[in-house]
Design a protein around this motif. Structure first.
Motif, short mmCIF file in Angstrom:
data_model
loop_
_atom_site.label_atom_id
_atom_site.label_comp_id
_atom_site.label_asym_id
_atom_site.label_seq_id
_atom_site.Cartn_x
_atom_site.Cartn_y
_atom_site.Cartn_z
N LYS A 157 0.88 -1.40 -0.12
CA LYS A 157 -0.06 -0.12 -0.01
C LYS A 157 0.93 1.03 0.10
CE LYS A 157 -4.02 2.00 2.15
NZ LYS A 157 -4.96 1.79 3.29
N LEU A 158 2.10 0.93 0.77
CA LEU A 158 2.76 2.41 0.69
C LEU A 158 3.22 2.64 -0.49
CD1 LEU A 158 5.25 3.25 3.43
CD2 LEU A 158 6.19 3.26 1.31
N LEU A 159 3.88 1.43 -1.20
CA LEU A 159 4.55 1.57 -2.50
C LEU A 159 3.62 2.07 -3.40
CD1 LEU A 159 6.85 -1.53 -2.73
CD2 LEU A 159 7.59 1.09 -2.38
N ASP A 160 2.24 1.68 -3.56
CA ASP A 160 1.39 2.10 -4.32
C ASP A 160 1.28 3.50 -4.45
OD1 ASP A 160 0.40 -0.49 -5.16
OD2 ASP A 160 -1.23 -0.50 -3.67
N ASP B 227 25.12 -7.75 4.13
CA ASP B 227 23.87 -8.70 4.49
C ASP B 227 22.79 -7.74 4.63
OD1 ASP B 227 25.47 -10.92 5.00
OD2 ASP B 227 26.18 -10.28 6.88
N VAL B 228 21.97 -7.51 3.55
CA VAL B 228 20.91 -6.74 3.46
C VAL B 228 19.69 -7.27 3.85
CG1 VAL B 228 19.55 -5.24 1.93
CG2 VAL B 228 22.03 -5.91 1.31
N LEU B 229 19.05 -6.41 5.02
CA LEU B 229 17.49 -6.98 5.37
C LEU B 229 16.70 -6.34 4.49
CD1 LEU B 229 17.89 -6.64 9.27
CD2 LEU B 229 18.35 -8.68 7.76
N THR B 230 15.68 -7.33 3.93
CA THR B 230 14.63 -6.77 2.88
C THR B 230 13.22 -7.12 3.72
OG1 THR B 230 14.65 -8.88 1.77
CG2 THR B 230 16.26 -7.14 0.94
N CYS B 231 12.19 -6.38 2.88
CA CYS B 231 10.66 -7.01 3.20
C CYS B 231 10.38 -7.15 2.22
CB CYS B 231 10.19 -5.59 4.09
SG CYS B 231 10.11 -4.20 2.92
N ALA B 232 8.83 -7.85 2.03
CA ALA B 232 8.19 -8.09 1.00
C ALA B 232 6.92 -7.25 0.91
CB ALA B 232 7.61 -9.48 1.26
N PRO B 233 6.37 -6.96 -0.32
CA PRO B 233 5.11 -6.09 -0.13
C PRO B 233 4.15 -6.35 0.71
CG PRO B 233 5.88 -6.88 -2.43
CD PRO B 233 6.71 -7.50 -1.44
N VAL C 286 12.70 -3.67 -0.82
CA VAL C 286 11.48 -4.20 -1.15
C VAL C 286 11.62 -5.48 -2.16
CG1 VAL C 286 8.96 -4.24 -1.11
CG2 VAL C 286 10.01 -2.38 -0.20
N MET C 287 11.43 -6.56 -1.64
CA MET C 287 11.71 -7.78 -2.66
C MET C 287 10.33 -8.56 -2.81
SD MET C 287 15.02 -7.55 -3.49
CE MET C 287 15.31 -8.98 -4.05
N ASP C 288 9.99 -8.87 -4.05
CA ASP C 288 8.83 -9.67 -4.15
C ASP C 288 9.61 -11.11 -5.03
OD1 ASP C 288 6.49 -11.05 -4.75
OD2 ASP C 288 5.63 -9.42 -6.07
N GLY C 289 9.82 -11.80 -3.92
CA GLY C 289 10.74 -13.37 -4.30
C GLY C 289 12.06 -12.62 -4.44
N THR C 290 12.41 -12.88 -5.54
CA THR C 290 13.87 -12.46 -6.04
C THR C 290 13.90 -11.05 -6.62
OG1 THR C 290 13.65 -13.70 -7.99
CG2 THR C 290 14.89 -14.86 -6.01
N SER C 291 12.85 -10.54 -6.91
CA SER C 291 13.04 -9.26 -7.79
C SER C 291 12.79 -7.98 -6.72
CB SER C 291 11.43 -9.25 -8.68
OG SER C 291 11.52 -10.30 -9.55
N LEU C 292 13.79 -7.18 -7.04
CA LEU C 292 13.75 -5.92 -6.38
C LEU C 292 12.55 -5.10 -6.87
CD1 LEU C 292 15.24 -3.71 -4.46
CD2 LEU C 292 16.55 -3.27 -6.60
N VAL C 293 11.47 -4.62 -6.18
CA VAL C 293 10.25 -3.91 -6.37
C VAL C 293 10.10 -2.61 -5.81
CG1 VAL C 293 9.08 -6.09 -6.95
CG2 VAL C 293 8.67 -5.20 -4.74
N GLY C 294 10.83 -2.28 -4.95
CA GLY C 294 10.97 -1.00 -4.51
C GLY C 294 11.99 -0.80 -3.13
N MET C 295 12.04 0.70 -2.74
CA MET C 295 13.06 0.95 -1.43
C MET C 295 12.08 1.67 -0.42
SD MET C 295 16.07 1.15 -0.35
CE MET C 295 17.68 1.47 -0.96
N ILE C 296 12.12 1.36 0.67
CA ILE C 296 11.23 2.17 1.71
C ILE C 296 12.29 2.73 2.74
CG2 ILE C 296 9.21 0.92 1.55
CD1 ILE C 296 9.65 -0.27 4.19
#
Length: 173
Positions: free
Chosen positions: A36-39, A110-116, A137-147
């Motif tokens: 929702k934030l990325l939207d 060692d990057v900590l990521t989150c998912a949508p 922000v990762m959706d599986g193995t795809s980089l889809v954003g940064m928060i």
């Protein structure tokens, strides 16, 4: 003891529908997702390569008005992250010699990521506990954003303003 102005309902009184907080309304912010934030924010992510120089990154950070870049390979696989804080620390350790250094020598690997689908509150807690301000922000193995922490805080403030307006409208009519 009830206030003296209180009168208990009597038989034949018309009942008025009242509104109250519900568990759903109280938990709405905790279930808001990163998606929702990325939207609202968008999915733009500035990336650099491991062999780029710190000088290149500093220029990008300045020109784009951002605080971190994601380090990726040619297939956009995340290899690391490099923030202003990383650069400042290295500048303190190697004064006058930092700008020609390679990104891979300074980046956090060692990057900590989150998912949508992750809860914004959970992600904010992770960022606060880890003492970092940027998260890919990762959706599986795809980089889809940064928060950023600021993105989450601004989004939540907007939600609170909207909730306050709705409550005011409910009270006023």
């Amino acid at each position: 003891m009830a206030p003296s102005s209180y009168q208990s309902p009597s038989q034949g009184d018309k009942s008025e529908k009242t509104y109250s907080q519900t568990s759903q309304s109280n938990l709405a912010s905790s279930t808001t997702t990163i998606s929702k934030l990325l939207d609202e924010k968008g999915n733009d992510v500035i990336t650099v390569r491991p062999n780029d120089t710190i000088s290149t990154v500093v220029t990008i950070l300045r020109d784009k008005g951002i605080g971190a870049v994601v380090v990726t390979d040619q297939n956009r696989a995340v290899l690391g992250i490099l923030s202003e804080r990383d650069i400042v620390r290295r500048m303190a350790d190697t004064p006058g010699q930092t700008l020609p250094q390679a990104v891979e020598d300074l980046m956090t690997k060692d990057v900590l990521t989150c998912a949508p689908a992750d809860s914004m509150i959970d992600v904010l807690k992770r960022m606060t506990e880890g003492k970092f301000r940027h998260m890919p922000v990762m959706d599986g193995t795809s980089l889809v954003g940064m928060i950023t922490v600021g993105d989450v805080v601004n989004f939540r403030l907007t939600e609170l303003e909207y909730e306050a307006l709705k409550m005011k409208q409910m009270i006023v009519g």
